[in-house]
Motif scaffolding. Structure first.
Motif, PDB file in Angstrom:
ATOM      1  N   GLY A 177       0.808  -1.218   0.000  1.00 49.07           N
ATOM      2  CA  GLY A 177       0.000   0.000   0.000  1.00 49.07           C
ATOM      3  C   GLY A 177       0.838   1.263   0.000  1.00 49.07           C
ATOM      4  O   GLY A 177       1.990   1.276  -0.439  1.00 49.07           O
ATOM      5  N   PRO A 178       0.263   2.360   0.482  1.00 45.55           N
ATOM      6  CA  PRO A 178       0.939   3.668   0.408  1.00 45.55           C
ATOM      7  C   PRO A 178       2.293   3.709   1.111  1.00 45.55           C
ATOM      8  O   PRO A 178       3.177   4.462   0.695  1.00 45.55           O
ATOM      9  N   HIS A 233       4.492   1.347   1.090  1.00 50.12           N
ATOM     10  CA  HIS A 233       5.433   0.797   0.111  1.00 50.12           C
ATOM     11  C   HIS A 233       5.867   1.882  -0.876  1.00 50.12           C
ATOM     12  O   HIS A 233       7.054   2.043  -1.159  1.00 50.12           O
ATOM     13  N   ASP A 234       4.872   2.610  -1.389  1.00 54.67           N
ATOM     14  CA  ASP A 234       5.179   3.670  -2.356  1.00 54.67           C
ATOM     15  C   ASP A 234       6.142   4.698  -1.763  1.00 54.67           C
ATOM     16  O   ASP A 234       7.114   5.109  -2.393  1.00 54.67           O
ATOM     17  N   VAL A 279       9.387  -8.070   0.371  1.00 55.23           N
ATOM     18  CA  VAL A 279       7.935  -8.093   0.530  1.00 55.23           C
ATOM     19  C   VAL A 279       7.596  -9.243   1.465  1.00 55.23           C
ATOM     20  O   VAL A 279       7.554 -10.411   1.064  1.00 55.23           O
ATOM     21  N   THR A 292       1.443  -8.076   3.350  1.00 52.19           N
ATOM     22  CA  THR A 292       0.644  -7.072   2.637  1.00 52.19           C
ATOM     23  C   THR A 292      -0.580  -6.724   3.485  1.00 52.19           C
ATOM     24  O   THR A 292      -1.679  -6.586   2.963  1.00 52.19           O
TER      25      THR A 292
END
Lengths: 334, 334
Positions: free
Chosen positions: A225-226, A228-229, A243, A246
């Motif tokens: 999600g955000p 990660h960005d 990863v 999640t």
């Protein structure tokens, strides 16, 4: 016949699981078959991977069917043993406990615990699946070098708290992302060098840039999600993202996650993004357990737990963990 | 004074570059300064990386400024040398030719070519940047094992055609994605085991599944975009994606690429996605050039070229390459 209130899966959750997705039925205690143990449950573990099992979609873990007893890791005392490996009174840990006070476990999947070595529930946390995951995801996949910045999301959770402390022990620079000021403060107390409360930080990319003035070398991503960005936009050249989970997608699990994609940034930074599953490292569990146990016994690993009481509490404990409302390793104590 | 029609950057392109973004000016031939060569241009190279330089955004390659002479790789004949390393008549290759018939090149960035070893323009293709990129992206980052399936997008392009042939030479199973039936057919003729025309395939995920019955072990991604998504959905456990280029994004270069994200799939498959830039492998260029030259001289490497004629053609050649309209390594011959 002993009463044995048992949680079954009533329906597949859509999005975030709700209490109504589970059903509590009073079943008789099961009977141990050949090679099995009848176990009195002492502790149940609720973990993010279990969300993926509650889905008709194909996944890495065998799915949970409608009407089946909910399954998860647990610790219990052997009542009856149909195996020469265990005796009544032994305390064991296994990955396939039912959510019920009495459950059967295949003896060859059980591990005997030494209650004098560490509190038995640590086999579900810092010395078990979350601890081993932290160890391998950080050291074998992320592979930080001394002094490098390791950003960790869900940093006070079961896996994150151990990853942060291993990073501290090994001389890396761990930085926490967590969901409350209290969690961030506790993360600092166990050795994280900086911390971000993602619920109040505002611009996450800027917040990570402030907390990681030398950039991010390794990001242990428990959330997607955000976060990660924002981490990716702070990643150094040759940075690595592991990863691991999640959980930020738990409320839209069976829908595609639509958002900005960053292949150009991956190209330009020559970043590596790699998926992690613990089972791949089975051949090295013994070595990792030795390290983790030694650190724990030397007082180098703090293991914070968030304990719900009673079998009735199991679904709610699972849901609050998925929502990030737990503070430390979420357990259910029977 | 010699006439020297010179392309400059008129404005930063928005999206796909257009001929109007460039300006052809008749400038006098430049004069070689200390340590420089005056070179008569024989060949110019247009390559996907040049799109990224035509942007005010920070990038890995130094940006091209408005009004500056367009720069790119080239091959030419030394006219005047202010360096003891080169003499008039030498044929050289360098990465910083201007888009003009006469250009100056810093002698310490030039490489002397042997016209008897291979046609000199191969130093811009199979024996140069695209060939070296194919070599290292495939062998050092993708690291296929014998028999593994290697999917390659832009498979008949400058980089893809060499990657496919190296994969064949090394005993991997290369599968082509290209933009026309003719390109796919040619890919089959140089050793690709199967091919997909992505413009007519319909459901790309299904088309890749048919062309790669054992799944995809390594994906050399020259394009990004929907092809990346479809390849990822066919990736085997422990598969690797090498992000070599993002030419499918050339028409929306400065906008975020919004679409489905696949972190759960990366987790479940333990896939590795890694960015690639050639410069990181500079220490090993000599070894790679030796291999590539030997293969070329043994007839194992075919090098298909798409040649535009005359300095006037340079912007159009660049644009058609970005649109995938070229068939083989795009060059401009002066």
């Amino acid at each position: 016949m002993t009463s044995n209130p048992t949680w079954t899966l009533k329906r597949f959750p859509t999005g975030m699981p709700a209490p109504e997705d589970f059903s509590l039925e009073d079943r008789p205690a099961p009977v141990a078959g050949p090679g099995e143990l009848l176990v009195r449950t002492l502790w149940l573990s609720v973990d993010p991977y279990m969300r993926a099992r509650l889905s008709p979609a194909k996944n890495y873990a065998a799915g949970q069917q409608i009407g089946e007893v909910m399954q998860g890791g647990g610790v219990g005392e052997v009542v009856t043993s149909n195996s020469p490996l265990f005796r009544p009174g032994d305390i064991i840990q296994a990955d396939d406990f039912g959510w019920q006070p009495y459950t059967t476990v295949a003896a060859d999947t059980a591990m005997r615990l030494d209650p004098d070595a560490a509190p038995v529930q640590t086999s579900l946390g810092c010395l078990g699946m979350p601890g081993l995951s932290a160890y391998f995801a950080l050291l074998n996949v992320g592979r930080p070098k001394a002094g490098e910045t390791v950003l960790i999301s869900a940093a006070s959770g079961a896996l994150g708290q151990i990853a942060g402390q291993i990073a501290r022990i090994k001389g890396f620079n761990p930085v926490a992302i967590a969901g409350s000021d209290a969690k961030v403060e506790w993360c600092r107390s166990i050795g994280y060098q900086a911390g971000i409360n993602h619920r109040t930080a505002g611009d996450l990319t800027a917040a990570i840039a402030r907390a990681c003035p030398d950039g991010v070398d390794v990001f242990l991503d428990n959330t997607a999600g955000p976060l990660h960005d924002a981490a990716l936009l702070n990643l150094n050249t040759f940075g690595r993202i592991v990863v691991v989970g999640t959980v930020a997608l738990a409320d839209r699990f069976d829908q595609p996650d639509i958002g900005p994609r960053f292949l150009r940034r991956i190209l330009v930074t020559r970043a590596r993004i790699e998926g992690f599953l613990l089972n791949d490292f089975e051949a090295h569990y013994a070595e990792a357990r030795r390290d983790l146990t030694a650190w724990y016994q030397q007082g180098l690993l703090e293991a914070r737990e968030d304990v719900a009481e009673g079998i009735e509490a199991a679904p709610q404990a699972f849901i609050r963990m998925l929502k990030g409302e737990n503070f430390g390793k979420q357990l259910v104590k029977l």
